[in-house]
Design a protein around this motif. Structure first.
Motif, PDB file in Angstrom:
ATOM      1  N   SER A  24      33.297  -5.538 -24.072  1.00 37.07           N
ATOM      2  CA  SER A  24      34.433  -6.068 -24.822  1.00 37.07           C
ATOM      3  C   SER A  24      35.778  -5.569 -24.306  1.00 37.07           C
ATOM      4  N   VAL A  25      35.832  -5.168 -23.047  1.00 38.96           N
ATOM      5  CA  VAL A  25      37.079  -4.659 -22.484  1.00 38.96           C
ATOM      6  C   VAL A  25      37.944  -5.823 -21.989  1.00 38.96           C
ATOM      7  N   THR A  26      39.178  -5.841 -22.430  1.00 42.66           N
ATOM      8  CA  THR A  26      40.091  -6.890 -21.979  1.00 42.66           C
ATOM      9  C   THR A  26      40.667  -6.528 -20.612  1.00 42.66           C
ATOM     10  N   LYS A  27      41.204  -7.528 -19.954  1.00 41.10           N
ATOM     11  CA  LYS A  27      41.813  -7.311 -18.641  1.00 41.10           C
ATOM     12  C   LYS A  27      42.964  -6.319 -18.734  1.00 41.10           C
ATOM     13  N   GLU A  28      43.780  -6.418 -19.760  1.00 41.93           N
ATOM     14  CA  GLU A  28      44.931  -5.528 -19.906  1.00 41.93           C
ATOM     15  C   GLU A  28      44.486  -4.082 -20.140  1.00 41.93           C
ATOM     16  N   ARG A  29      43.448  -3.900 -20.968  1.00 43.26           N
ATOM     17  CA  ARG A  29      42.996  -2.523 -21.230  1.00 43.26           C
ATOM     18  C   ARG A  29      42.315  -1.940 -20.000  1.00 43.26           C
ATOM     19  N   LEU A  30      41.553  -2.751 -19.285  1.00 37.65           N
ATOM     20  CA  LEU A  30      40.923  -2.265 -18.062  1.00 37.65           C
ATOM     21  C   LEU A  30      41.990  -1.837 -17.058  1.00 37.65           C
ATOM     22  N   ARG A  31      43.024  -2.636 -16.909  1.00 33.46           N
ATOM     23  CA  ARG A  31      44.110  -2.292 -15.989  1.00 33.46           C
ATOM     24  C   ARG A  31      44.772  -0.970 -16.409  1.00 33.46           C
ATOM     25  N   THR A  32      45.051  -0.819 -17.696  1.00 28.05           N
ATOM     26  CA  THR A  32      45.698   0.403 -18.191  1.00 28.05           C
ATOM     27  C   THR A  32      44.832   1.632 -17.933  1.00 28.05           C
ATOM     28  N   LEU A  33      43.535   1.511 -18.176  1.00 28.94           N
ATOM     29  CA  LEU A  33      42.623   2.636 -17.955  1.00 28.94           C
ATOM     30  C   LEU A  33      42.513   2.968 -16.466  1.00 28.94           C
ATOM     31  N   CYS A  34      42.406   1.945 -15.633  1.00 28.43           N
ATOM     32  CA  CYS A  34      42.276   2.176 -14.194  1.00 28.43           C
ATOM     33  C   CYS A  34      43.534   2.806 -13.605  1.00 28.43           C
ATOM     34  N   GLU A  35      44.693   2.485 -14.167  1.00 29.99           N
ATOM     35  CA  GLU A  35      45.940   3.005 -13.635  1.00 29.99           C
ATOM     36  C   GLU A  35      46.273   4.404 -14.132  1.00 29.99           C
ATOM     37  N   HIS A  36      45.455   4.946 -15.011  1.00 32.03           N
ATOM     38  CA  HIS A  36      45.672   6.325 -15.462  1.00 32.03           C
ATOM     39  C   HIS A  36      45.517   7.251 -14.260  1.00 32.03           C
ATOM     40  N   PRO A  37      46.352   8.271 -14.117  1.00 31.31           N
ATOM     41  CA  PRO A  37      46.308   9.121 -12.914  1.00 31.31           C
ATOM     42  C   PRO A  37      45.008   9.878 -12.676  1.00 31.31           C
ATOM     43  N   SER A  38      44.175  10.041 -13.694  1.00 26.05           N
ATOM     44  CA  SER A  38      42.905  10.747 -13.481  1.00 26.05           C
ATOM     45  C   SER A  38      41.744   9.804 -13.212  1.00 26.05           C
ATOM     46  N   SER A  39      41.976   8.500 -13.289  1.00 26.55           N
ATOM     47  CA  SER A  39      40.892   7.524 -13.122  1.00 26.55           C
ATOM     48  C   SER A  39      40.546   7.306 -11.657  1.00 26.55           C
ATOM     49  N   PHE A  40      39.321   6.860 -11.434  1.00 29.94           N
ATOM     50  CA  PHE A  40      38.831   6.516 -10.095  1.00 29.94           C
ATOM     51  C   PHE A  40      38.401   5.056 -10.138  1.00 29.94           C
ATOM     52  N   SER A  41      39.065   4.208  -9.352  1.00 30.80           N
ATOM     53  CA  SER A  41      38.702   2.783  -9.342  1.00 30.80           C
ATOM     54  C   SER A  41      38.901   2.238  -7.938  1.00 30.80           C
ATOM     55  N   ILE A  42      37.814   1.784  -7.332  1.00 26.14           N
ATOM     56  CA  ILE A  42      37.863   1.226  -5.988  1.00 26.14           C
ATOM     57  C   ILE A  42      37.120  -0.107  -5.958  1.00 26.14           C
ATOM     58  N   ILE A  43      37.472  -0.915  -4.982  1.00 29.17           N
ATOM     59  CA  ILE A  43      36.787  -2.194  -4.798  1.00 29.17           C
ATOM     60  C   ILE A  43      36.389  -2.342  -3.335  1.00 29.17           C
ATOM     61  N   CYS A  44      35.415  -3.200  -3.098  1.00 32.69           N
ATOM     62  CA  CYS A  44      35.068  -3.621  -1.744  1.00 32.69           C
ATOM     63  C   CYS A  44      35.478  -5.087  -1.631  1.00 32.69           C
ATOM     64  N   GLU A  45      36.330  -5.372  -0.650  1.00 36.75           N
ATOM     65  CA  GLU A  45      36.848  -6.729  -0.491  1.00 36.75           C
ATOM     66  C   GLU A  45      36.750  -7.147   0.967  1.00 36.75           C
ATOM     67  N   ARG A  46      36.306  -8.384   1.198  1.00 36.50           N
ATOM     68  CA  ARG A  46      36.216  -8.918   2.552  1.00 36.50           C
ATOM     69  C   ARG A  46      36.556 -10.403   2.505  1.00 36.50           C
ATOM     70  N   LYS A  47      37.549 -10.788   3.285  1.00 37.99           N
ATOM     71  CA  LYS A  47      37.979 -12.185   3.343  1.00 37.99           C
ATOM     72  C   LYS A  47      38.225 -12.759   1.947  1.00 37.99           C
ATOM     73  N   LYS A  48      38.933 -11.966   1.132  1.00 34.85           N
ATOM     74  CA  LYS A  48      39.337 -12.331  -0.225  1.00 34.85           C
ATOM     75  C   LYS A  48      38.159 -12.476  -1.189  1.00 34.85           C
ATOM     76  N   GLN A  49      37.004 -11.944  -0.797  1.00 35.37           N
ATOM     77  CA  GLN A  49      35.840 -11.951  -1.682  1.00 35.37           C
ATOM     78  C   GLN A  49      35.667 -10.584  -2.334  1.00 35.37           C
ATOM     79  N   HIS A  50      35.405 -10.579  -3.619  1.00 36.66           N
ATOM     80  CA  HIS A  50      35.096  -9.346  -4.351  1.00 36.66           C
ATOM     81  C   HIS A  50      33.617  -9.032  -4.139  1.00 36.66           C
TER      82      HIS A  50
END
Length: 311
Positions: A156-182
Motif C-alpha cells: 500500500s505504499v504510494t509513489k510519493e511516500r516511496l520517493r520520500t523514504l528513498c530520499e532519506h539520507p540513511s536509505s539505500f535504494s538502487i536500480i538496474c537499468e539497461r536501454k531504458k528498461q527497469h
C-alpha cells in the motif's frame, strides 16, 4: 576435526591478508597477536605464532567458524575504519561476490527470479535511484512489481511516500537499468530498532513506515529490506553485491538487518543470507503465512555463505 585446512597452492586468503595488515598497523609480533586473540575468544586459547604465520602466508587457513570469530574480532577493534588497508581488502572481497552469487541464484532461485535472457550487465547499469534522471518512472516500476508479487491489496505504499523514504539520507535504494528498461531494484530503509521489533513480530504492517521511523545516517538502527527484484540471476547478484558493500561500509552505524516475508517459502528464500527466523504466523485478514527475520549485521556480512566464498 582439525580446523586448519591445507591449501595446495598456498594462496593467501582474505582473512590472512587482514590479519597481516592489522598486525603491521599495530606493530605486533605474531605471538602478540596470538595472545590478543586468545584473550578475545576461547576458541583461540591454544593459538600460537606458528599458526598465525601459516594463516598469513596461506599455508593453512582457519575453518569457517574461526574465520567468523576472527572477523568479529577485527570489527571489535574498528580496524575496518581505522586501518585503510583492511577496509580496502574487505571491500575488494565483497566486490568479488558477484560470481558466487550468480551461481547461487541460478541454482536456488531461478524459479523465483525468472528465466529472462542474460543481459550483459555490469557496474555501469547499477544506479542510485534518487540520482537517476528518470527516477519517477522507476518508482512506478517498483510499486508495480511489489504490488504484483504481494497478496492482493497488501502493498500500500504510494509513489510519493516511496520517493520520500528513498530520499532519506540513511536509505539505500538502487536500480538496474539497461536501454531504458527497469531490470531490478534493491531498497532498504534504516528504521529505529523499536520499529523493526514491531514489524518483525507483525505487530505493525511494514508498509506503514514513515520518515519519522527512520534513523539518521550516524544513528544506529535496523536496515529493513523493503524491496528486492532482479529480472535474472546475474542482475540479482549485482544488486546484492551493492547491498553487501553498503552494509559493510556503514557497519558501525547498523545494529541489525530485517526481512518481513508474506511468502510461504520465505525461509527457503532467505536461508543463504544467514538471517534468523524470529517469528512466524498467519494473517487472517489477507490470508497469508508470514515470517519475520532479523539478525545482527555481522551475522549477515559474515554468514557461512559469504565467509566460505570470499574470506
Amino acid at each position: 576435526m582439525n580446523d586448519n585446512i591445507m591449501h595446495k597452492d598456498t594462496t593467501v586468503t582474505t582473512i590472512g591478508k587482514l590479519l597481516n595488515k592489522y598486525r603491521e598497523h599495530h606493530n605486533l609480533t605474531q605471538q602478540e597477536l596470538a595472545q590478543q586473540l586468545s584473550a578475545y575468544c576461547y576458541d583461540f586459547k591454544n593459538l600460537n605464532s606458528v599458526t598465525i604465520s601459516r594463516w598469513e602466508t596461506g599455508t593453512t587457513t582457519p575453518g569457517c567458524n574461526k574465520k567468523q570469530q576472527l572477523l568479529h574480532f577485527l570489527v571489535s577493534t574498528q580496524c575496518f575504519h581505522r586501518i585503510s588497508e583492511c577496509y580496502e581488502i574487505a571491500k575488494s572481497a565483497y566486490e568479488s561476490l558477484f560470481a558466487p552469487l550468480s551461481k547461487l541464484f541460478n541454482r536456488n532461485y531461478q524459479y523465483l527470479i525468472g528465466n529472462f535472457p542474460e543481459f550483459k550487465i555490469d557496474h555501469s547499469n547499477i544506479h542510485p535511484l534518487t540520482e537517476f534522471p528518470n527516477k519517477s518512472e522507476h518508482y512506478e516500476h517498483i510499486i508495480d512489481i511489489e504490488t504484483a508479487t504481494n497478496v492482493e491489496g497488501y502493498y500500500s505504499v504510494t509513489k510519493e511516500r516511496l520517493r520520500t523514504l528513498c530520499e532519506h539520507p540513511s536509505s539505500f535504494s538502487i536500480i538496474c537499468e539497461r536501454k531504458k528498461q527497469h531490470l531490478g531494484h534493491f531498497v532498504m530503509f534504516k528504521v529505529k530498532n523499536d520499529v523493526a521489533e514491531e514489524i518483525v513480530h507483525h505487530k505493525r504492517k511494514e508498509y506503514t513506515v514513515t520518515p519519522a521511523d527512520l534513523c539518521r545516517p550516524d544513528e544506529k538502527g535496523t536496515y529493513y529490506i523493503h524491496a528486492l527484484y532482479g529480472k535474472n540471476p546475474s542482475i540479482a547478484a549485482w544488486l546484492n553485491v551493492y547491498a553487501y558493500l553498503h552494509l559493510f561500509e556503514h557497519i558501525e552505524h547498523i545494529d541489525n538487518v530485517m526481512i518481513f516475508s508474506s511468502r510461504k517459502d520465505g525461509p527457503q528464500l532467505t536461508k543463504d543470507y544467514g538471517i534468523e527466523l524470529i517469528k512466524k504466523g498467519y494473517n487472517d485478514f489477507f490470508g497469508f503465512e508470514w515470517h519475520g527475520f532479523m539478525s545482527p549485521v555481522e551475522k549477515i556480512l559474515f554468514s557461512d555463505m559469504v565467509v566460505k566464498r570470499i574470506f
